[in-house]
Scaffold this active site. Structure first.
Site, PDB file in Angstrom:
ATOM      1  N   ARG A  13       0.858  -1.203   0.000  1.00  0.00           N
ATOM      2  CA  ARG A  13       0.000   0.000   0.000  1.00  0.00           C
ATOM      3  C   ARG A  13       0.889   1.247   0.000  1.00  0.00           C
ATOM      4  O   ARG A  13       1.069   1.891  -1.009  1.00  0.00           O
ATOM      5  CB  ARG A  13      -0.954  -0.048   1.204  1.00  0.00           C
ATOM      6  CG  ARG A  13      -2.157   0.862   1.059  1.00  0.00           C
ATOM      7  CD  ARG A  13      -1.871   2.301   1.358  1.00  0.00           C
ATOM      8  NE  ARG A  13      -1.266   2.490   2.666  1.00  0.00           N
ATOM      9  CZ  ARG A  13      -0.692   3.630   3.053  1.00  0.00           C
ATOM     10  NH1 ARG A  13      -0.646   4.653   2.242  1.00  0.00           N
ATOM     11  NH2 ARG A  13      -0.146   3.725   4.251  1.00  0.00           N
ATOM     12  N   ASP A  14       1.491   1.559   1.116  1.00  0.00           N
ATOM     13  CA  ASP A  14       2.326   2.769   1.210  1.00  0.00           C
ATOM     14  C   ASP A  14       3.455   2.708   0.190  1.00  0.00           C
ATOM     15  O   ASP A  14       3.779   3.695  -0.475  1.00  0.00           O
ATOM     16  CB  ASP A  14       2.898   2.874   2.638  1.00  0.00           C
ATOM     17  CG  ASP A  14       3.158   4.308   3.063  1.00  0.00           C
ATOM     18  OD1 ASP A  14       3.272   5.168   2.171  1.00  0.00           O
ATOM     19  OD2 ASP A  14       3.253   4.563   4.268  1.00  0.00           O
ATOM     20  N   HIS A 209       4.301   4.174  12.814  1.00  0.00           N
ATOM     21  CA  HIS A 209       4.501   4.164  11.360  1.00  0.00           C
ATOM     22  C   HIS A 209       5.537   5.241  11.027  1.00  0.00           C
ATOM     23  O   HIS A 209       5.240   6.425  11.051  1.00  0.00           O
ATOM     24  CB  HIS A 209       3.145   4.456  10.698  1.00  0.00           C
ATOM     25  CG  HIS A 209       3.155   4.522   9.206  1.00  0.00           C
ATOM     26  ND1 HIS A 209       2.608   3.532   8.413  1.00  0.00           N
ATOM     27  CD2 HIS A 209       3.603   5.467   8.342  1.00  0.00           C
ATOM     28  CE1 HIS A 209       2.732   3.868   7.136  1.00  0.00           C
ATOM     29  NE2 HIS A 209       3.339   5.037   7.074  1.00  0.00           N
ATOM     30  N   HIS A 211       8.602   6.913   8.585  1.00  0.00           N
ATOM     31  CA  HIS A 211       9.303   7.033   7.306  1.00  0.00           C
ATOM     32  C   HIS A 211      10.747   7.410   7.606  1.00  0.00           C
ATOM     33  O   HIS A 211      11.035   8.077   8.594  1.00  0.00           O
ATOM     34  CB  HIS A 211       8.627   8.089   6.419  1.00  0.00           C
ATOM     35  CG  HIS A 211       7.369   7.568   5.789  1.00  0.00           C
ATOM     36  ND1 HIS A 211       7.286   7.225   4.462  1.00  0.00           N
ATOM     37  CD2 HIS A 211       6.161   7.290   6.316  1.00  0.00           C
ATOM     38  CE1 HIS A 211       6.068   6.767   4.201  1.00  0.00           C
ATOM     39  NE2 HIS A 211       5.356   6.794   5.306  1.00  0.00           N
ATOM     40  N   CYS A 242       5.366   9.934   0.648  1.00  0.00           N
ATOM     41  CA  CYS A 242       4.189  10.799   0.686  1.00  0.00           C
ATOM     42  C   CYS A 242       4.369  11.848  -0.404  1.00  0.00           C
ATOM     43  O   CYS A 242       5.438  12.437  -0.524  1.00  0.00           O
ATOM     44  CB  CYS A 242       4.091  11.456   2.067  1.00  0.00           C
ATOM     45  SG  CYS A 242       2.988  12.876   2.109  1.00  0.00           S
ATOM     46  N   ASN A 251       9.126   4.175   3.795  1.00  0.00           N
ATOM     47  CA  ASN A 251       9.001   3.709   5.175  1.00  0.00           C
ATOM     48  C   ASN A 251      10.330   3.119   5.627  1.00  0.00           C
ATOM     49  O   ASN A 251      11.204   2.832   4.810  1.00  0.00           O
ATOM     50  CB  ASN A 251       7.949   2.598   5.241  1.00  0.00           C
ATOM     51  CG  ASN A 251       6.567   3.082   4.865  1.00  0.00           C
ATOM     52  OD1 ASN A 251       6.273   3.225   3.686  1.00  0.00           O
ATOM     53  ND2 ASN A 251       5.746   3.353   5.836  1.00  0.00           N
TER      54      ASN A 251
HETATM   55 ZN    ZN Z   1       3.340   6.194   5.315  1.00  0.00          ZN
END
Ligand code: ZN
Length: 305
Positions: A13-14, A209, A211, A242, A251
């Site tokens: 996903r990310d 979470h 990064h 992002c 991440n």
């Molecule tokens: Zn993220």
């Protein structure tokens, strides 16, 4: 007894949301299956979002369905608002992570509504889940983006972080996932904020979470660990980013995060060597993407047990 810690893979996903090349659905499913076989018990596998905005996730339904057929693995999906949260419910998602930003400016840029509106929509999504009798089978998490700072707004006041967290807890969130979306956090701040959040959350699960935008990712993970956090998001090869963060780096790398936790004496349940084999495939699946992560290059330390 060994302490347990969980690493949840968010690469699908990310990791994929900024990748221009659409990864074929069968590769996504292979990624999911092979990584789950290494011992991963939770993976964020896709996002229910308008396909026009992020074509990468146009196959969300198929990926979710395949991921949910893997035993002993919880498939989570990310949603940006009520409308797409309902889509996720309709398609049988068992864990839905509703993203909203603590920073008003970031929330407007990312999901085009105020943070208050997002919180209200999250409340409505919970009400709809309960109305469908799914309160025991669908877990609702909130990702609090820009908890540690915002590239658009700058500093994010800590009282604001706690206030937003309290509101989503009141709305019925079953997990607070505190996200350093743009890599502004530092370990002292991270430890302070998580200490407070763990108190506020009481028995509700708290996740971190991070990064690695400015190389602070693993240091921040240790700080969160010291505060008492045991749930960590990470992406294989450090994929991700992002759109509103300069450098848009990913991440923390899953492989390095697992190695860190195991080195500190936490049991993750993950077979590290098997995980590194999956990590090698990532290079073939996404040949144009820069990948991070030290462990694949260096291998395990000779003293690692
Ligand atoms: Zn993220």
């Amino acid at each position: 007894m060994t302490d347990l810690a969980t690493v949840r893979e968010v690469g699908l996903r990310d990791g994929l949301q900024l990748v221009k090349r659409t990864l074929p659905t069968d590769i996504k499913i292979e990624w999911c299956q092979t990584q789950a076989a290494c011992g991963f018990r939770e993976m964020e596998v896709t996002s229910f979002v308008p396909p026009k905005v992020i074509p990468q996730f146009a196959d969300a339904e198929s990926v979710l369905k395949a991921a949910q057929s893997i035993s002993n693995m919880r498939a989570a999906v990310l949603v940006p608002n009520l409308k797409w949260g309902l889509q996720a419910l309709d398609h049988g998602a068992k864990k839905i992570t509703f993203v909203l930003s603590v920073s008003e400016a970031h929330n407007m840029a990312n999901v085009r509504r105020t943070t208050d509106t997002s919180i209200a929509e999250f409340s409505e999504l919970i009400a709809e889940r309960n109305c469908r009798g799914l309160q025991d089978s669908v877990m609702m998490s909130v990702a609090l983006a820009t908890t540690f700072g915002c590239s658009l707004q700058g500093e994010v006041a800590e009282p604001r972080v706690y206030n937003v967290a309290e509101q989503v807890l009141m709305a019925g969130a079953q997990e607070l996932n505190m996200a350093d979306t743009v890599g502004y956090g530092n370990p002292i701040q991270v430890k302070r904020i998580f200490t407070e959040i763990l108190q506020l959350a009481d028995k509700v699960q708290v996740a971190a979470h991070f990064h690695d935008t400015r190389g602070m990712g693993l240091a921040n993970a240790v700080a969160a660990l010291e505060a008492g956090v045991r749930e960590f998001d990470a992406s294989l090869g450090g994929l991700g980013g992002c759109p509103f963060a300069k450098g848009a780096s990913g991440n923390i790398a899953t492989e390095d995060c697992v190695y860190l936790l195991e080195s500190l004496g936490f049991a993750t349940g993950i077979n590290i060597l098997a995980m590194l084999e999956v990590r090698k495939n990532l290079k073939d699946w996404l040949p144009d993407e820069p990948l991070e992560g030290k462990l694949l290059k260096a291998g395990l330390a000779a003293t690692f047990e």
